[in-house]
Design an enzyme around this catalytic site. Structure first.
Site, PDB file in Angstrom:
ATOM      1  CE1 TYR A  86       0.352   1.870   4.234  1.00  0.00           C
ATOM      2  CE2 TYR A  86       0.947  -0.263   4.562  1.00  0.00           C
ATOM      3  CZ  TYR A  86       0.718   1.014   4.940  1.00  0.00           C
ATOM      4  OH  TYR A  86       1.463   1.233   6.078  1.00  0.00           O
ATOM      5  CB  CYS A  87       1.460   4.099  -1.602  1.00  0.00           C
ATOM      6  SG  CYS A  87       0.316   4.153  -3.145  1.00  0.00           S
ATOM      7  CB  SER A  88      -0.958   8.152  -0.334  1.00  0.00           C
ATOM      8  OG  SER A  88      -0.108   8.836   0.287  1.00  0.00           O
ATOM      9  N   GLY A  90      -2.793   4.086  -3.885  1.00  0.00           N
ATOM     10  CA  GLY A  90      -2.557   2.820  -4.473  1.00  0.00           C
ATOM     11  C   GLY A  90      -1.716   2.918  -5.826  1.00  0.00           C
ATOM     12  CB  ILE A 115      -2.647   4.518   4.199  1.00  0.00           C
ATOM     13  CG1 ILE A 115      -2.619   4.613   5.983  1.00  0.00           C
ATOM     14  CG2 ILE A 115      -2.006   5.990   3.851  1.00  0.00           C
ATOM     15  CD1 ILE A 115      -1.081   4.833   6.574  1.00  0.00           C
TER      16      ILE A 115
END
Length: 157
Positions: A86-88, A90, A115
């Site tokens: 994951y990141c902010s 996607g 996230i």
């Protein structure tokens, strides 16, 4: 449980429709949370920058970075392990998940909405000490608008 922010989640989905390449399978935040709650074995990788990770992350997530990602950070993970990246929202995680697939990892998923969706759905985030926290790094002022008002948006550390 508090209600998620449907308008913000729709804005994240609109951005993802424009930005994702569709080269990596996706898992929703609900699917990942259900898997974690049922004790299904997942390795969760955070592909944001270190300053973002240090503010908050998913419980037991391993930081691997994005711009300076190195295969050495995942060297101890077997190639058939279930991995959620994951990141902010996607986009960066799709990039890292794609790299993992190209390195021979066979069970890699991009967390759709990242996230930001996780936080907007009131799912637990933790600080480095694994204690729950409501802080999230907003990436920048424009992307930070995608976080709900219950989240303490941090733009720098």
């Amino acid at each position: 449980m508090a209600q998620p922010y449907p308008k913000l989640i729709l804005k994240i989905e609109d951005a993802l429709k424009k930005m994702l390449k569709g080269t990596v399978p996706v898992i929703s935040t609900d699917q990942l949370a259900d898997s974690i709650n049922s004790r299904t074995d997942w390795i969760i990788l955070d592909s944001r920058e270190l300053a973002e990770y240090e503010i908050s992350h998913l419980s037991n997530a391993i930081w691997v970075g994005h711009l300076d990602f190195s295969l050495s950070r995942v060297a101890d993970i077997t190639k058939d392990t279930k991995i959620a990246v994951y990141c902010s929202i996607g986009v960066r995680s799709e990039n890292i998940a794609g790299k993992l697939l190209s390195y021979g990892f066979s069970n890699v998923w991009n967390v759709y909405g990242g996230i930001f969706t996780w936080a907007n759905e009131h799912k637990t985030l933790v600080a480095d000490n694994q204690q729950p926290i409501l802080d999230v790094h907003g990436y920048d002022k424009n992307w930070a608008k995608l976080l709900g008002h219950h989240v303490n948006c941090i733009l720098s550390k």
